[in-house]
Enzyme design. Structure first.
Site, short mmCIF file in Angstrom:
data_model
loop_
_atom_site.label_atom_id
_atom_site.label_comp_id
_atom_site.label_asym_id
_atom_site.label_seq_id
_atom_site.Cartn_x
_atom_site.Cartn_y
_atom_site.Cartn_z
N CYS A 60 130.02 -7.47 81.36
CA CYS A 60 128.74 -7.70 80.70
C CYS A 60 128.92 -7.77 79.19
O CYS A 60 129.72 -7.01 78.63
CB CYS A 60 127.76 -6.56 80.98
SG CYS A 60 127.39 -6.26 82.70
N CYS A 61 128.18 -8.64 78.56
CA CYS A 61 127.98 -8.64 77.12
C CYS A 61 126.59 -9.24 76.88
O CYS A 61 125.90 -9.58 77.84
CB CYS A 61 129.09 -9.38 76.37
SG CYS A 61 129.14 -11.17 76.55
N TRP A 62 126.19 -9.37 75.63
CA TRP A 62 124.82 -9.79 75.34
C TRP A 62 124.43 -11.07 76.09
O TRP A 62 123.41 -11.12 76.75
CB TRP A 62 124.64 -9.96 73.83
CG TRP A 62 123.23 -10.21 73.43
CD1 TRP A 62 122.74 -11.33 72.84
CD2 TRP A 62 122.10 -9.33 73.59
NE1 TRP A 62 121.38 -11.21 72.62
CE2 TRP A 62 120.97 -9.98 73.08
CE3 TRP A 62 121.95 -8.05 74.13
CZ2 TRP A 62 119.71 -9.41 73.07
CZ3 TRP A 62 120.69 -7.47 74.12
CH2 TRP A 62 119.58 -8.15 73.60
N THR A 63 125.27 -12.11 76.02
CA THR A 63 124.98 -13.36 76.75
C THR A 63 125.75 -13.46 78.06
O THR A 63 125.39 -14.24 78.93
CB THR A 63 125.32 -14.60 75.91
OG1 THR A 63 126.74 -14.63 75.70
CG2 THR A 63 124.56 -14.62 74.60
N LEU A 104 123.52 -9.05 79.27
CA LEU A 104 122.72 -7.85 79.05
C LEU A 104 121.30 -8.20 78.60
O LEU A 104 120.39 -7.40 78.75
CB LEU A 104 123.38 -6.97 77.98
CG LEU A 104 124.73 -6.37 78.34
CD1 LEU A 104 125.34 -5.69 77.13
CD2 LEU A 104 124.59 -5.40 79.50
#
Length: 136
Positions: A60-63, A104
């Site tokens: 997972c990461c922001w995008t 995320l």
């Protein structure tokens, strides 16, 4: 199943993902420290999967894009950025994806659980093996 999990930010969503995996009876392997930089997270999870320290990876990461790009740099990794359960199911079935990447920002805990369940319960289609072999 051994699941390598990595995120560049600890959030309520990442906590829910870990909890869902544990409640599903999976062994969650922390491939990278939470809050590591996204390239490090993607690489660490990819290396855990490619190195047979985990069966599947979740990143997972922001995008979700950065960790999927980083994971895909590891030979043998096929990371798929998904936003719904049908895409996650298709990524496993037709692409033999072995790392599930999520945003995320866009994904809720319920949708994440649906994607994880679809990804983990779907087997690759053997008829796609010749196409997947072209990736090597």
């Amino acid at each position: 199943m051994r699941i390598a999990f990595g995120t560049d930010e600890s959030t309520a969503l990442t906590g829910a993902i870990k909890q869902h995996l544990i409640e599903g009876g999976h062994n969650v392997v922390a491939a990278a420290a939470d809050a590591a930089a996204w390239p490090d997270v993607g690489r660490a999870v990819g290396e855990a999967v490619a190195g047979d320290r985990a069966d599947i990876g979740v990143v997972c990461c922001w995008t979700g894009t950065g960790v999927s790009i980083a994971a895909n740099k590891v030979p043998g990794v096929r990371a798929a950025l998904c936003t719904d359960s049908e895409t996650a199911r298709g990524a496993r079935r037709w692409n033999d994806a072995n790392v599930l990447a999520m945003s995320l920002r866009l994904v809720s805990p319920d949708v994440a659980a649906e994607m994880i369940d679809a990804f983990l319960s779907t087997e690759p289609d053997p008829d796609e093996a010749p196409e997947i072999a072209k990736l090597a």
